[in-house]
Design an enzyme around this catalytic site. Structure first.
Site, short mmCIF file in Angstrom:
data_model
loop_
_atom_site.label_atom_id
_atom_site.label_comp_id
_atom_site.label_asym_id
_atom_site.label_seq_id
_atom_site.Cartn_x
_atom_site.Cartn_y
_atom_site.Cartn_z
N HIS A 284 0.83 -1.20 0.00
CA HIS A 284 0.00 0.00 0.00
C HIS A 284 0.86 1.25 0.00
CE1 HIS A 284 0.15 1.24 4.33
NE2 HIS A 284 0.14 -0.05 4.62
N ASP A 296 6.09 1.27 6.91
CA ASP A 296 4.65 1.03 6.74
C ASP A 296 4.07 2.08 5.80
OD1 ASP A 296 2.09 0.05 7.00
OD2 ASP A 296 1.72 1.03 8.92
N GLU A 330 -5.05 2.14 2.44
CA GLU A 330 -5.13 0.97 3.33
C GLU A 330 -5.27 1.39 4.78
OE1 GLU A 330 -3.61 -2.01 6.17
OE2 GLU A 330 -2.74 -0.05 5.70
N GLU A 331 -4.61 2.48 5.17
CA GLU A 331 -4.55 2.84 6.58
C GLU A 331 -5.90 3.27 7.16
OE1 GLU A 331 -2.29 2.10 8.43
OE2 GLU A 331 -0.36 2.17 7.39
N ASP A 358 3.14 -6.12 3.62
CA ASP A 358 2.76 -5.02 4.52
C ASP A 358 3.13 -5.37 5.96
OD1 ASP A 358 1.70 -2.70 5.56
OD2 ASP A 358 -0.37 -3.37 5.49
N HIS A 430 3.47 3.44 12.70
CA HIS A 430 2.51 4.53 12.95
C HIS A 430 3.06 5.62 13.86
CE1 HIS A 430 -1.33 1.98 11.91
NE2 HIS A 430 -0.41 1.95 10.96
#
Length: 473
Positions: A284, A296, A330-331, A358, A430
């Site tokens: 992603h 990520d 995606e997030e 991922d 994140h």
């Protein structure tokens, strides 16, 4: 749904030993592996993505700049690129601050600043913020038991991330145990009458780094603002609350704006015999807004792109088309994956497998496969070729190999993902520390090799893997 199932069933299935009987397959995989380990193209693209674009939250200009950057790099390589339109959420963080304004033993005039990040999708406080006493709980069960005390309070879920599990190779389990409070905490607190909800950040390596991530509201209860405190600050508030009443002031001013137009990035490396049949290799493209999104999922999406570029540079056309997809959003809801799966059931029916990377930028350890039990032995020739890379683990799982693939997985497409070392993944996931310097270039080369080998093997088989059962609607 029925018509899709019929089309899926029309794709033939090879005997388990058919691929193993063809020495040209092993030779091609060896060639891919060796070339991948000396290829620097993907790492250069990852550096461009991280350093020249940076954070790529869906709906932002940076996200669309990333679409343009990847598309340009793929076109320069001579690949046929398509930008698939996707409508994506547009949420902006805004101002965020928290202070402890009263606590037992507070010297006159002293306040304490807390480190926090608003959770993705949260509503805002009033512009002036809100103040309230804190109720510290350590589980949903404890909140239910103390529900009468929660009304009018700011609920803090002080639930630690299980770093022992993560360091013992079970980081996914540790994450699932903690992330439920990020996703459901606000609605659970609102149900009890709270005015706001805080969580102890979901991540390891406590360097006072709060980690963000998406949350979800129960439509049956009020929406209240929610954020993640750094682990240190959550423990700090908990210690003070154990001595007596603690009052916080929160100011969270995010905005949920109208959905905007964005794109999945698609590039095809055509098959030599059955170009209408497709194997996807993907990651992603979006990220959260706090850092560069290097692990990520910059590492995953660029390694997937690098896999197709590697096959092209070698001139290796599999029987079927190998399709790179850089998924968008995606997030915060996987709009890209949903749009792709809904776009054309006739085309989707010709997808024989899909791969998504991922899980960060760790060293590849093997392959995780959501395939039928009878399909597992058919992957053995692939695993034999991956073994010299140290990627020898083959794991059968009961869920899609990546969030973006869940929608086509439900329609019967076998899905796979590389298993990588994630022992430190949630240290940065994140958080503001998800930056390029965390990436080991050798691991990117290894991921490119593994993804290219997986995609080529699945695309070059004489017949497809067995289809998964179509999920009930």
């Amino acid at each position: 749904m029925i018509s899709v199932f019929i089309l899926f069933s029309a794709i033939s299935v090879a005997p388990a030993d058919e691929a193993a009987s063809d020495p040209s397959v092993a030779a091609a995989l060896d060639r891919i592996r060796d070339a991948g380990m000396s290829d620097a193209w993907a790492y250069r693209r990852l550096a461009d993505l991280c350093d020249k674009i940076g954070p790529r939250i869906s709906g932002s200009r940076q996200a669309e700049a990333a679409v343009e950057q990847l598309a340009a790099a793929l076109r320069t390589s001579g690949l046929n690129v398509t930008l698939q339109p996707v409508k994506v959420p547009h949420w902006g963080r805004g101002e965020e601050q928290a202070e402890i304004i009263d606590y037992p033993g507070r010297p006159t005039g002293v306040t304490q600043h807390l480190q926090l990040n608003t959770l993705g999708g949260s509503v805002a406080t009033p512009v002036q913020g809100i103040s309230g006493q804190v109720l510290v709980v350590h589980s949903f069960d404890e909140l239910r038991a103390r529900e009468a005390q929660a009304r009018g309070k700011i609920v803090l879920f002080d639930v630690p991330f299980n770093e022992d599990l993560a360091l013992n190779g079970q980081s996914g389990t540790a994450y699932q145990q903690a992330v439920i409070y990020r996703v459901q905490g606000a609605s659970a607190a609102a149900r009890a009458g709270a005015t706001a909800a805080l969580i102890r950040t979901v991540g390891g390596a406590n360097y006072r780094l709060p980690h963000t991530g998406v949350m979800a509201y129960d439509p049956k209860v009020a929406k209240i603002p929610t954020a993640a405190l750094s682990a240190e600050d959550a423990m700090w508030v908990s210690r003070l609350a154990a001595e007596g009443p603690v009052t916080l002031h929160l100011k969270l001013l995010p905005q949920t704006l109208p959905d905007v137009d964005s794109h999945n990035v698609i590039a095809d490396w055509p098959g030599r015999e059955r170009p209408e049949e497709i194997v996807i290799v993907s990651g992603h493209l979006d990220s959260w807004d706090l850092a560069q999104g290097a692990i990520d999922d910059g590492a995953g999406v660029i390694s997937a792109m690098g896999a197709v570029h590697l096959l092209q540079s070698l001139g290796l056309h599999a029987r079927r088309t190998i399709r790179f997809v850089g998924w968008m959003s995606e997030e915060n809801g996987s709009a890209g994956g949903q749009s792709y799966a809904k776009s054309d059931s006739n085309v989707l029916a010709r997808h024989v497998a899909a791969i998504e990377s991922d899980s960060g930028a760790g060293r590849p350890l093997g392959v995780s496969a959501h395939v039928t039990p009878e399909g597992m032995p058919e992957l053995k020739p692939l695993m034999q070729s991956l073994t010299p890379l140290g990627a020898s683990v083959l794991s059968h799982v009961d869920e899609a190999g990546g969030a973006d693939l869940a929608f086509m997985d439900a329609l019967g497409v076998p899905t796979l993902e590389p298993i990588v070392d994630t022992r430190t993944y949630f240290d940065y996931h994140h958080s503001p520390a998800d930056t390029l310097d965390k990436i080991e270039p050798d691991n990117i080369r290894r991921q490119v090799a593994v993804l290219a080998m997986m995609a080529y093997f699945l695309a070059d088989r004489p017949a497809a893997l067995p289809r998964l059962p179509v999920a009930k609607p």
